[in-house]
Design a protein around this motif. Structure first.
Motif, PDB file in Angstrom:
ATOM      1  N   ALA A 154       0.822  -1.209   0.000  1.00 23.11           N
ATOM      2  CA  ALA A 154       0.000   0.000   0.000  1.00 23.11           C
ATOM      3  C   ALA A 154       0.854   1.256   0.000  1.00 23.11           C
ATOM      4  O   ALA A 154       0.568   2.229  -0.722  1.00 23.11           O
ATOM      5  CB  ALA A 154      -0.935  -0.012   1.213  1.00 23.11           C
ATOM      6  N   TYR A 155       1.932   1.268   0.775  1.00 25.39           N
ATOM      7  CA  TYR A 155       2.762   2.465   0.880  1.00 25.39           C
ATOM      8  C   TYR A 155       3.535   2.752  -0.405  1.00 25.39           C
ATOM      9  O   TYR A 155       3.970   3.879  -0.639  1.00 25.39           O
ATOM     10  CB  TYR A 155       3.711   2.346   2.065  1.00 25.39           C
ATOM     11  N   ILE A 224      -4.004 -13.174  -7.524  1.00 26.13           N
ATOM     12  CA  ILE A 224      -4.566 -12.352  -6.450  1.00 26.13           C
ATOM     13  C   ILE A 224      -3.445 -12.050  -5.471  1.00 26.13           C
ATOM     14  O   ILE A 224      -2.658 -12.931  -5.108  1.00 26.13           O
ATOM     15  CB  ILE A 224      -5.699 -13.088  -5.707  1.00 26.13           C
ATOM     16  N   LEU A 225      -3.353 -10.806  -5.046  1.00 25.62           N
ATOM     17  CA  LEU A 225      -2.400 -10.401  -4.021  1.00 25.62           C
ATOM     18  C   LEU A 225      -3.149  -9.625  -2.955  1.00 25.62           C
ATOM     19  O   LEU A 225      -3.849  -8.663  -3.258  1.00 25.62           O
ATOM     20  CB  LEU A 225      -1.294  -9.532  -4.624  1.00 25.62           C
ATOM     21  N   ALA A 226      -3.025 -10.063  -1.711  1.00 21.88           N
ATOM     22  CA  ALA A 226      -3.702  -9.392  -0.595  1.00 21.88           C
ATOM     23  C   ALA A 226      -2.705  -9.204   0.540  1.00 21.88           C
ATOM     24  O   ALA A 226      -2.018 -10.151   0.944  1.00 21.88           O
ATOM     25  CB  ALA A 226      -4.897 -10.207  -0.116  1.00 21.88           C
ATOM     26  N   LYS A 227      -2.624  -7.970   1.068  1.00 23.16           N
ATOM     27  CA  LYS A 227      -1.730  -7.660   2.179  1.00 23.16           C
ATOM     28  C   LYS A 227      -2.480  -6.797   3.193  1.00 23.16           C
ATOM     29  O   LYS A 227      -3.132  -5.814   2.819  1.00 23.16           O
ATOM     30  CB  LYS A 227      -0.494  -6.894   1.695  1.00 23.16           C
ATOM     31  N   VAL A 228      -2.360  -7.181   4.450  1.00 14.95           N
ATOM     32  CA  VAL A 228      -2.967  -6.411   5.533  1.00 14.95           C
ATOM     33  C   VAL A 228      -1.927  -6.239   6.636  1.00 14.95           C
ATOM     34  O   VAL A 228      -1.341  -7.231   7.105  1.00 14.95           O
ATOM     35  CB  VAL A 228      -4.221  -7.101   6.102  1.00 14.95           C
ATOM     36  N   LEU A 239       0.088  -9.639   7.338  1.00 21.29           N
ATOM     37  CA  LEU A 239      -0.426 -10.900   6.804  1.00 21.29           C
ATOM     38  C   LEU A 239      -0.537 -10.761   5.294  1.00 21.29           C
ATOM     39  O   LEU A 239      -1.180  -9.838   4.789  1.00 21.29           O
ATOM     40  CB  LEU A 239      -1.795 -11.220   7.407  1.00 21.29           C
ATOM     41  N   ASN A 240       0.078 -11.689   4.558  1.00 20.94           N
ATOM     42  CA  ASN A 240       0.085 -11.646   3.097  1.00 20.94           C
ATOM     43  C   ASN A 240      -0.499 -12.930   2.520  1.00 20.94           C
ATOM     44  O   ASN A 240      -0.277 -14.028   3.068  1.00 20.94           O
ATOM     45  CB  ASN A 240       1.510 -11.482   2.551  1.00 20.94           C
ATOM     46  N   TYR A 241      -1.199 -12.786   1.418  1.00 21.06           N
ATOM     47  CA  TYR A 241      -1.693 -13.943   0.663  1.00 21.06           C
ATOM     48  C   TYR A 241      -1.460 -13.689  -0.819  1.00 21.06           C
ATOM     49  O   TYR A 241      -1.761 -12.599  -1.329  1.00 21.06           O
ATOM     50  CB  TYR A 241      -3.179 -14.193   0.910  1.00 21.06           C
TER      51      TYR A 241
END
Length: 661
Positions: A154-155, A224-228, A239-241
């Motif tokens: 995100a950054y 798909i890339l998801a990062k929180v 947490l990454n997926y």
């Protein structure tokens, strides 16, 4: 390769600033940062490695790994459909390096007709290739170096002062490239940050420069890339997926053109699925001290390769279902000293393999596994004109084969690289390493075709590697250059032989002979603030037990002479950037059935424009293989008696629109 390699190789940093709404790179023309170690981290390019930066990726706009490494003469990519592409560094297949994506180790190549990477370049922020003597904290079994892929966060995408944003990209290309798109949403608020991104490609078979259709070459990658992330007090948890897949009808052996094979169904297309899933969890501190700068990292991943039954004359080439599961992690801390830093930690990995031949050839399901536990320390120190990176690790490794037989051993690894600034802006360096690799499983996909009882040699041993590298870097303001000599030797890699012996009636897993890669790489670059030009050249000789290697060898491959030339120029007053890349490879002749590899020169060009009336919009026109060259990429190969090489796409024109909002 982008200018980042030359700039960092010779110690020149660069920054980017916005001019008239357009990102313009400006290079600091000082002669300070020539060092091997800078601010407690290796400058991997200072010893002949490579960095493809975020700016480089934006300039290249790669649709696949061939385009990603187009400016890297030290890295070659075997061609064909996306899942068939295999990456080689100095002629050594990527499985010989410690490969990670966002820190999570990636599976090696399971089968020599498949590729070595499954990911969509749309997710990438940067790539580092640490060739040769890898640091102890690069990971276990880094025989010939390390490749580190980092994805966007995100950054990386948020504009200054914004808490939320998005990015949409859509491209269309002729010659089978078809439509590709990605959509991302990201933000940061009240301690949380997040990124969700999807991508998909959908195209047709491409044609070569001669106009011949390449069956099974349609692009179909998606992901798909998801990062929180969450920060509280002095702590950060992330947490990454990541999910990557390629599902399309392919030829059975994707890296070869089987039209020459004496079988009516040799070029038939069959469904094929290649997928990768990774989940990782990382803890760090937001307030590090000299003695407390920890990282706790855990990951779990699964890699699958599936193809259905198809009708061939030989049962041993039937259907295949390969699956790899990994679970592992590390705990480490960075200790900061006056002279630099020391990174110390422990890591572990549990790796399970499964080969399911559906019983068609009588093999059934064969399972094997490895277990690794290691401890390591790496010091990165600066003493006046001297910079030192040195470290060691000790690992335990256990291998259990498909018959339940266990092998276990332990061993030590050590590395050291020293640089000395002879005069201001000129640096000499030398490095060496010996790495214990444990039990090398290699291309376990061979087991799918072993319908008879198959064994592991009771004398099966662990593998090891040795690396040596020396060179010089120079930085004289706007001009930079360097030369590196390298030599890597790997002993004890696996060999799934079918040669019967008195002890083994059918075949067995044993150790192969010694592999060696030796050569040198040269590079030079010049920048003038709004533009840059660079050239690099690599010469590689590879051998097996002292003999030249033919291109059918999947562990090492002939490379010979390769080079890349690139140029980028920005016109801030027009919000315009143009550039191009020239890829060259020399010819190589072979005795026997393998096709001679002809020399080729390929030109790629692009123009990128940000219209002032459409804020946040970027339009890009790209032309790959501008002169419609008929060629196949270095590291690809053909066998004239059975199959020919997969030729690369002819001229391909694409248009991409990206909107940041």
């Amino acid at each position: 390769m982008g200018i980042s390699r030359f700039m960092a190789l010779c110690g020149v940093s660069y920054v980017a600033f916005a001019s008239a709404g357009f990102a313009q790179e400006v290079y600091e023309l000082d002669m300070i940062n020539v060092s091997l170690v800078d601010e407690g981290q290796e400058n991997v390019e200072a010893t002949g490695g490579a960095v493809i930066s975020e700016e480089d990726i934006e300039a290249l706009s790669p649709q696949n790994v061939s385009e990603l490494f187009a400016r890297e003469s030290a890295v070659t990519v075997a061609g064909g459909a996306g899942p068939a592409k295999r990456i080689y560094v100095f002629g050594m297949e990527q499985s010989n390096l410690a490969v990670t994506i966002d820190g999570a180790p990636q599976a090696g190549t399971s089968w020599h007709h498949t590729g070595s990477s499954v990911f969509d370049p749309a997710f990438l922020k940067s790539v580092e290739v640490e060739a040769g003597a890898a640091a102890a904290d690069s990971g276990f079994a880094a025989a010939a170096g390390a490749v580190s892929y980092e994805t966007l966060s995100a950054y990386d995408l948020l504009d200054e002062g914004d808490n939320i944003g998005g990015r949409a990209s859509l491209s269309y290309g002729d010659n089978g490239q078809g439509v590709a798109g990605s959509l991302a949403g990201f933000g940061a608020y009240n301690g949380f940050d997040w990124l969700f991104m999807v991508s998909q490609q959908d195209g047709d078979n491409y044609e070569t420069g001669d106009g011949d259709e390449v069956l099974g070459s349609a692009p179909a990658a998606g992901g798909i890339l998801a990062k929180v992330g969450y920060e509280f007090d002095t702590h950060r948890i992330e947490l990454n997926y990541a999910h990557d897949e390629d599902k399309e009808d392919r030829t059975v052996k994707m890296n070869l053109d089987l039209s020459a094979a004496d079988r009516a169904d040799a070029t038939a297309l069959e469904p094929m699925e290649v997928t990768r899933d990774t989940v990782s969890l990382k803890y760090t501190t937001t307030a590090p001290t000299d003695s407390w700068d920890p990282e706790v990292f855990l990951y779990v991943s699964q890699n699958d390769y599936w193809r259905p039954d198809y009708d061939l004359q030989s049962d041993t080439n039937g259907d295949m279902d390969l699956q790899e599961d990994q679970f592992g992690g590390k705990i480490e801390n960075v200790f900061t000293l006056d002279a630099g830093s020391i990174t110390a930690g422990v890591d572990f990995n549990e790796h399970d393999y499964s080969v399911d031949a559906y019983g068609d050839n009588g093999a059934g399901v064969r399972n094997l596994s490895t277990t690794q536990l290691g401890a390591y320390a790496q010091a990165r120190l600066e003493f006046g004109r001297f910079d030192i990176s040195t470290g060691a690790r000790y690992d335990f490794h256990r291998f259990e084969d498909w018959n339940g037989k266990r092998f276990s051993d332990s061993g030590a690894s050590a590395n050291a690289t020293v640089s000395y600034e002879v005069v201001h802006g000129v640096e000499l360096f030398a490095g060496a390493s010996e790495t214990w690799l444990g039990y090398n499983v290699g291309e376990y996909g061979y087991l799918h075709a072993r319908d008879e009882p198959y064994y592991t040699d009771p004398d099966f041993e662990t593998a090891k590697s040795r690396n040596v590298k020396i060179g010089l870097n120079a930085n004289f303001g706007a001009f930079q250059g360097g030369v590196t000599y390298f030599k890597t030797r790997i002993e004890g890699l696996s060999d799934y032989t079918r040669v019967a012996t008195t002890e083994y009636e059918n075949g067995y897993l044993t150790n192969d002979g010694d592999y060696e890669s030796e050569g040198y790489t040269l590079n030079a670059a010049y920048s003038w603030g709004t533009g840059r030009v660079g050239v690099n050249y690599t010469n590689v000789d590879v051998s097996h037990d002292g003999d030249d290697i033919d291109p059918g060898n999947s562990v090492f491959t002939p490379v010979g002479d390769t080079a890349a030339l690139y140029v980028d120029q920005e016109f801030a007053e027009y919000n315009l950037k143009v550039g191009g890349t020239v890829e060259w490879a020399g010819s190589i002749d072979y005795a026997g059935p393998f096709e001679a590899q002809d020399a080729y020169t390929v030109v790629n060009a692009y123009a990128e424009w940000q219209p002032q009336t459409l804020s946040g919009t970027t339009l890009r026109l790209g032309v790959d293989n501008l002169f419609d060259e008929t060629y196949y990429e270095r590291s690809s190969y053909g066998n004239g008696e059975l199959a020919t090489a997969i030729y690369a796409p002819g001229r391909t024109i694409s248009l991409t629109a990206t909107l940041d909002f």
